[in-house]
Each structure stands twice: as C-alpha cells, then as structure tokens.
Design a protein around this motif. Structure first.
Motif, short mmCIF file in Angstrom:
data_model
loop_
_atom_site.label_atom_id
_atom_site.label_comp_id
_atom_site.label_asym_id
_atom_site.label_seq_id
_atom_site.Cartn_x
_atom_site.Cartn_y
_atom_site.Cartn_z
N TYR A 154 -17.42 -6.22 -9.29
CA TYR A 154 -18.15 -4.89 -9.60
C TYR A 154 -18.16 -5.42 -10.81
O TYR A 154 -16.66 -5.79 -11.02
N GLY A 155 -19.35 -5.06 -12.32
CA GLY A 155 -19.00 -4.79 -13.24
C GLY A 155 -19.23 -5.88 -14.16
O GLY A 155 -19.70 -6.35 -14.09
N CYS A 156 -18.40 -5.41 -15.12
CA CYS A 156 -19.01 -6.98 -16.36
C CYS A 156 -17.94 -8.26 -16.25
O CYS A 156 -17.45 -8.76 -15.51
N GLN A 157 -18.31 -8.95 -17.27
CA GLN A 157 -18.01 -10.57 -17.25
C GLN A 157 -16.25 -10.55 -17.05
O GLN A 157 -16.24 -11.31 -16.61
N LEU A 158 -16.23 -9.66 -18.24
CA LEU A 158 -14.43 -9.10 -17.68
C LEU A 158 -13.76 -9.25 -16.83
O LEU A 158 -12.51 -9.91 -16.57
N ASN A 159 -14.41 -8.40 -15.59
CA ASN A 159 -14.40 -7.96 -14.54
C ASN A 159 -14.11 -9.38 -13.68
O ASN A 159 -13.48 -10.14 -13.18
N GLU A 160 -15.30 -10.01 -13.77
CA GLU A 160 -15.81 -11.68 -13.43
C GLU A 160 -14.67 -12.73 -13.72
O GLU A 160 -14.23 -13.13 -12.92
N CYS B 209 -16.36 6.85 -22.53
CA CYS B 209 -16.08 5.37 -21.70
C CYS B 209 -14.58 5.17 -21.20
O CYS B 209 -14.11 5.81 -22.46
N ILE B 210 -14.77 4.69 -20.42
CA ILE B 210 -13.09 4.46 -19.24
C ILE B 210 -11.80 3.49 -19.79
O ILE B 210 -10.83 3.19 -19.67
N VAL B 211 -13.13 2.16 -20.81
CA VAL B 211 -12.70 1.32 -20.87
C VAL B 211 -11.38 1.01 -21.67
O VAL B 211 -10.29 1.29 -21.32
N PRO B 212 -11.14 2.25 -22.93
CA PRO B 212 -9.61 2.38 -23.32
C PRO B 212 -8.03 2.87 -22.22
O PRO B 212 -7.76 1.94 -23.10
N GLY C 8 -15.09 -10.08 -24.52
CA GLY C 8 -13.82 -8.62 -25.48
C GLY C 8 -14.97 -8.26 -25.45
O GLY C 8 -15.88 -8.06 -25.43
N GLN C 9 -14.48 -7.02 -25.43
CA GLN C 9 -15.06 -5.60 -25.26
C GLN C 9 -15.78 -5.31 -26.78
O GLN C 9 -16.55 -5.18 -26.88
N ASN C 10 -15.21 -6.26 -27.88
CA ASN C 10 -16.05 -6.16 -29.05
C ASN C 10 -15.47 -7.55 -29.64
O ASN C 10 -14.22 -7.48 -30.83
N GLY D 44 -9.31 -2.90 -9.96
CA GLY D 44 -10.38 -3.15 -11.29
C GLY D 44 -10.31 -1.31 -12.10
O GLY D 44 -9.35 -1.10 -11.67
N CYS D 45 -11.46 -1.45 -12.63
CA CYS D 45 -11.13 -0.65 -14.06
C CYS D 45 -11.54 1.77 -12.96
O CYS D 45 -10.51 1.98 -13.24
N MET D 46 -11.93 1.40 -11.60
CA MET D 46 -11.66 2.43 -10.74
C MET D 46 -10.81 2.70 -10.13
O MET D 46 -10.19 4.22 -9.44
N ALA E 6 -8.27 2.08 -19.42
CA ALA E 6 -8.74 0.93 -18.07
C ALA E 6 -7.92 0.01 -18.44
O ALA E 6 -7.41 -0.92 -17.96
N ARG E 7 -8.56 -0.50 -19.64
CA ARG E 7 -7.49 -2.18 -20.18
C ARG E 7 -6.47 -2.39 -21.29
O ARG E 7 -6.30 -3.15 -22.20
N GLY E 8 -6.35 -0.84 -22.06
CA GLY E 8 -5.38 -0.84 -22.28
C GLY E 8 -5.51 -1.82 -24.07
O GLY E 8 -6.94 -0.92 -24.31
N THR F 197 -13.37 -3.46 -8.90
CA THR F 197 -14.22 -2.23 -9.32
C THR F 197 -14.57 -2.13 -10.06
O THR F 197 -13.24 -2.93 -11.66
N CYS F 198 -15.31 -1.89 -10.51
CA CYS F 198 -15.79 -1.12 -12.10
C CYS F 198 -16.03 0.29 -12.19
O CYS F 198 -16.47 0.54 -11.12
N SER F 199 -16.09 0.80 -13.19
CA SER F 199 -16.08 2.46 -13.41
C SER F 199 -17.04 2.92 -14.46
O SER F 199 -17.41 3.64 -13.99
N VAL F 200 -18.42 1.52 -14.87
CA VAL F 200 -19.08 1.92 -15.09
C VAL F 200 -20.19 2.46 -15.07
O VAL F 200 -21.33 2.99 -14.65
N ARG F 201 -20.97 1.34 -13.93
CA ARG F 201 -22.22 1.02 -13.45
C ARG F 201 -21.72 2.36 -11.93
O ARG F 201 -21.04 3.19 -11.72
N GLU F 202 -23.19 2.33 -11.89
CA GLU F 202 -23.81 4.26 -11.25
C GLU F 202 -23.51 3.79 -9.76
O GLU F 202 -22.82 2.13 -9.19
FE1 F3S Z 1 -15.81 -4.12 -17.16
FE2 F3S Z 1 -17.09 -2.37 -15.72
FE3 F3S Z 1 -14.81 -2.00 -16.50
S1 F3S Z 1 -18.05 -2.91 -16.87
S2 F3S Z 1 -14.26 -3.70 -18.52
S3 F3S Z 1 -15.53 -4.04 -15.20
S4 F3S Z 1 -15.07 -0.30 -15.94
#
Ligand code: F3S
Ligand code: SAM
Ligand code: SF4
Length: 487
Positions: A43-49, A202-205, A238-240, A117-119, A207-209, A83-88
C-alpha cells in the motif's frame, strides 16, 4: 540521532541470515515436495513500492518463488503486507486481511505472515496485532528493512511472534539490497530517506526517521547501471527531493542529481515529491530545457488558507505557492501541475475552505490527490481540540472534488486532436486490445494499435509511440497509436 551508513562491505550478519534462511526454505521445499512461494501486498507511495522491491529481492534470495496465483495473497507460503498510514481505511485493509490469513495459517502451520510499513510505527496497531493476531510471525517498521533477513531468521529460530520497532536512521548505499524491480522499463531510485518537516498532520517523519541523502556518486553509479540494463525511465524518490544533499559535504543539490540523470540519457526522468519551500528556479529551468525530464510537477498545496497552512506547519503562504505555480506554467511548456490537498484540517472554517477552492481554480491543477483529514495518533494535530465533524468534512470534500474533476477534465479536453509521445506500460483495464501509457507530462493515455503496425508476438511494455488523442475522460485521455517512435 546519528545516521547509520551501510553498504555491501558491512553486511556479514545480513549475509549469514540470508544463508540460514536459504537452508531453512530448501528443507521446507523438500518436506513439501514443491516450491515455496511468497506474495507481497503493498500500500502507499512509491517509497513503499521501492521498499517492497527490496523486500521481494530478499525473499527471492532466500530461494522463494513468487506465487503464481495472482491476487491470491493468502495462498502463498510467505505472506508479506507492506502497509501505509496515510491512505483512507488503511487499518480496515490490514485487519481485514489479517482475518483472511488466519485460515491459511490454520490449513498449513508452516505459513509465515509478516507485516511491515508505516502503520507499524503506530503503537496501537502493533498492540492490536500482539493481542489479537498471534499467528503473525514478524512485525517491523520502515527503519528496519535493512535487517529483514536477520529479523525473519530470529523469529523462525524462536518460533514465536517477533516485533521489532525501532528508530534506525539507516542509509543504504551500493548494492546492499538485492532488488526485484517490478517494472521492465521504470526503475525507482530513492535518493534520500526520511523527512524533517513535521507537518502537524503527518506520520511520515515518525515512520521513516530524519531526512538523510544518499551519496551523489553512488546514485550516479546506480543510474548508469540501470541505463546500461535498458531502463527507459527513472524515478528519483524522496519525501522532499528538493532538499537533497543539505547535510552532505560535497555540495551537490537536487539539481545536480536531476542533471546527472538527464545526461545519462534515459528517455524519461521523473521525480517525487517536491516541497514548495525548497523548489529552486534552477530545477524549474532544467525541467523547461531538458527534453527527457518530465514536464510534470507534483507540488503539494495542502490548503489555500494561510491560517491553516501555518497550523499545518507548512512554511509558505498561498501567494508564494501560486507564484511558483505560475512560474512553472510560464516556463515549462505543456507542463502539468498536480497537488495534494487536505480537507477538514482542525480549525478549518468555511472561509478557509473557500480560499482553498479559490486557490485550486487559480492554480488550475491538472490533477489532485484529495484527502479528508484523519487523525494520526502521535502527531501534533491529533491533539488539536477543534477537529471538524465528519459530515462537514465530507460535504466540503465533495465540493472540492467536483471543482477539481472539472479542471482535470478540461486539462484532458485540451489534448484532443493533438499527438503525444507515450511510454507504454502494458494492456489497459479499459478493454480488450487497448494499451495504456503516460505522456511526458504524466497524463494517462489509453489507446488502440491499428493492425498494420501491431508488432507480432511482442511485449510492448516499455516501448515508445506517438498517439493521436481523440477523446477526453475525467481521469485519462484516449487515442490511436500512429507509429512507434523508438525504432
Ligand atoms: Fe508512503 Fe504511506 Fe508511508 S504514503 S511514506 S507508505 S505513510
Ligand atoms: N512529502 C510529500 C509532500 O509534502 O509533498 C507528501 C507525502 S504524504 C505521504 C502524502 C500526502 O498525504 C500529503 O501530502 C497529505 O496531503 C496527505 N496526508 C498526510 N497525512 C494526512 C492525514 N493525517 N490526513 C489526511 N491526509 C494526510
Ligand atoms: Fe509528511 Fe510534510 Fe514530510 Fe511531506 S513534508 S512527508 S507531508 S511531514
């Protein structure tokens, strides 16, 4: 916290755990008289992929084979959910699937269930797994991926659930990971990890340091290798990405990485994500002048209200954001601008929301990911007392969606009658005989191929072709392939 730099010279434990797992799975295969399979759900973004490509590479290095039963996650011997923590509804997906896996484990005691994953950086999710899902073998978070073989080996040795959640700001260089790249033509290349921005929702900082950038020379080595192996498209992640290199000593910036990737000669160079506070004019100029850098900028606006942006800890005003948007539009011909928007952030008034609608109209986004604000435990905004009632959020969300859909449709209608080069991704879900691909501006195209130019028995994934657009839809454009452009 210090950054742990790892490369293939210091992975003795990683290698010995990989060997031990190889022995374990080959004796399991002998016992069962068949191949041992794995499946990964991401689930989630390209970083998770990208993380999943590494996890899958490691699973293959243990001697496992991808299950042939596509979509039948629960039928594999080793089931991994990233897992991803952002998606609904992320939690509904996770716990729903865990219920399904229970029957697999009941049928075959050797089944291994792994959740990462981030969850997994949200304590209550991990607690729930500990309490209610004892058959989950291993739980770990995105900051432990470089230790996956060691963690899996330890959980098998102990034959009990292993939960490993920590905070290691690792940075992997060189060929540390085996990577099972999922696309024949597109390579995902993380150039940095983590995030320092702490947007309050946002949970990302967590979850990913902390933000840390890879070594420039190592990125270039990886890019050259990918190019020599035939990859047509590279996606710098990258996130940024615009703050790439801030803590490195060589003075290289994101513009240098982008330029190097473009110089290497890929047909397409893409990147995600850009933060408005760090996007430089140099990067926009490069996008405008280099024909192989995508004409697409994803720039998260989040809100059109300066008051809300401030409470989100987004350090730009809506006026500054719109200035960047118009600079991009005027410099990058045919460029597309996409964004992320959150509706219903705590304290958002009707007036604030109307400012978002106004900004959306002004920026005329080609597409947008629209989110209903949802509380992420542990973030600053989770403690804000002025949370917005769900029905108000939904009502505003629907209004935003209508306006954004009209804008996206208009952007697509503008393409009718024109031709675009499309990088072909494969067969389309739109119907039999239809292919799908993307323009350099990242527009999704579904198209047919006339019989007289259809190559015989050839896999078209990764080929380039010129498509004439004849129809616009809300989320895609349709057309007919005129010719292949890569021969
Ligand atoms: Fe990406 Fe979801 Fe984590 S969008 S950085 S996998 S919370
Ligand atoms: N780093 C990227 C940036 O700042 O552009 C964004 C990455 S974030 C994983 C993707 C998007 O998720 C954010 O831009 C935001 O719109 C959305 N998001 C994050 N946390 C959220 C929350 N608690 N509720 C709703 N949407 C959220
Ligand atoms: Fe989250 Fe903000 Fe970092 Fe993006 S920049 S990942 S929204 S904290």
């Amino acid at each position: 916290m210090s950054i742990v730099k790892i490369d293939s010279n210091d992975n003795t434990e990683f290698k010995s755990a990989t060997e031990e797992l190889g022995v374990y799975f080959s004796s399991l295969a002998a016992k069962k008289g068949r191949k041992i399979t794995y499946n990964v759900l991401t689930y989630g973004c390209q970083l998770n992929e990208s993380d999943s490509e590494k996890l899958e590479g490691m699973l293959m290095s243990f001697g496992l084979t991808h299950t042939e039963e596509e979509g039948e996650l629960a039928k594999a011997d080793v089931i991994l959910m990233n897992t991803c923590s952002v998606r609904e509804n992320a939690d509904k997906h996770l716990f729903g699937n865990l219920g399904v896996f229970k029957s697999s484990v009941k049928q075959d005691k050797d089944t291994i269930v792994i959740i990462c994953g981030c969850m997994m950086k949200v304590e209550e999710n991990v607690e729930r797994i500990r309490r209610s899902y004892p058959y989950v073998d291993l739980v770990f978070d995105p900051q432990q991926i470089h230790r996956f073989p060691v963690l899996l080996r330890d959980s098998l040795r102990k034959s009990k659930q292993l939960v490993n959640i920590g905070a290691i700001d690792y940075i992997a260089e060189d060929d540390y990971f085996p990577i099972a790249r999922q696309r024949k033509f597109r390579a995902l290349v993380p150039i940095m990890y983590g995030c320092n921005n702490f947007c309050t929702y946002c949970i990302v900082p967590y979850a990913r340091g902390r933000e840390r950038s890879r070594n420039f020379d190592n990125i270039v080595i990886e890019l050259k290798d990918l190019y020599s192996r035939g990859y047509k498209e590279v996606m710098l992640l990258g996130q940024n990405v615009n703050s790439y290199g801030l803590n490195n000593e060589d003075g290289k910036t994101f513009k240098d990485v982008l330029e190097a990737a473009s110089d290497i000669g890929f047909n397409r160079v893409r990147f995600m994500s850009s933060h408005p506070k760090d996007l430089s004019d140099e990067v926009i100029d490069l996008m405008a002048t280099r024909p192989n850098i995508e004409k697409h900028l994803h720039l998260a606006m989040q809100s059109g209200s300066n008051k809300v942006l401030k409470r989100m800890n987004r350090p730009y005003s809506i006026e500054q954001f719109l200035d960047i948007a118009s600079k991009f539009r005027s410099k990058v011909e045919g460029g597309s601008l996409t964004t992320d928007i959150i509706v219903g952030f705590p304290g958002e008034t009707e007036e604030d929301f109307c400012e978002t609608l106004k900004a959306v109209e002004k920026a005329a986004f080609d597409a947008a990911f629209t989110f209903q604000y949802s509380i992420r435990p542990g973030t600053k905004a989770a403690a804000y007392e002025d949370q917005i009632p769900k029905d108000v959020v939904t009502e505003r969300f629907d209004r935003l969606l209508k306006i954004q859909n009209d804008l996206a449709f208009k952007s697509n209608e503008d393409k009718v009658g024109k031709t675009f080069e499309v990088l072909i991704e494969g067969m389309s879900k739109a119907g039999k005989g239809t292919y799908t691909g993307r323009t350099l501006s990242n527009h999704l195209v579904n198209f047919t191929i006339p019989e007289d130019i259809m190559p015989q028995d050839e896999d078209l994934e990764g080929r380039l072709g010129i498509v004439r657009i004849d129809h616009a839809r809300p989320y895609s454009i349709d057309g007919v392939l005129e010719r292949f452009s890569d021969v």
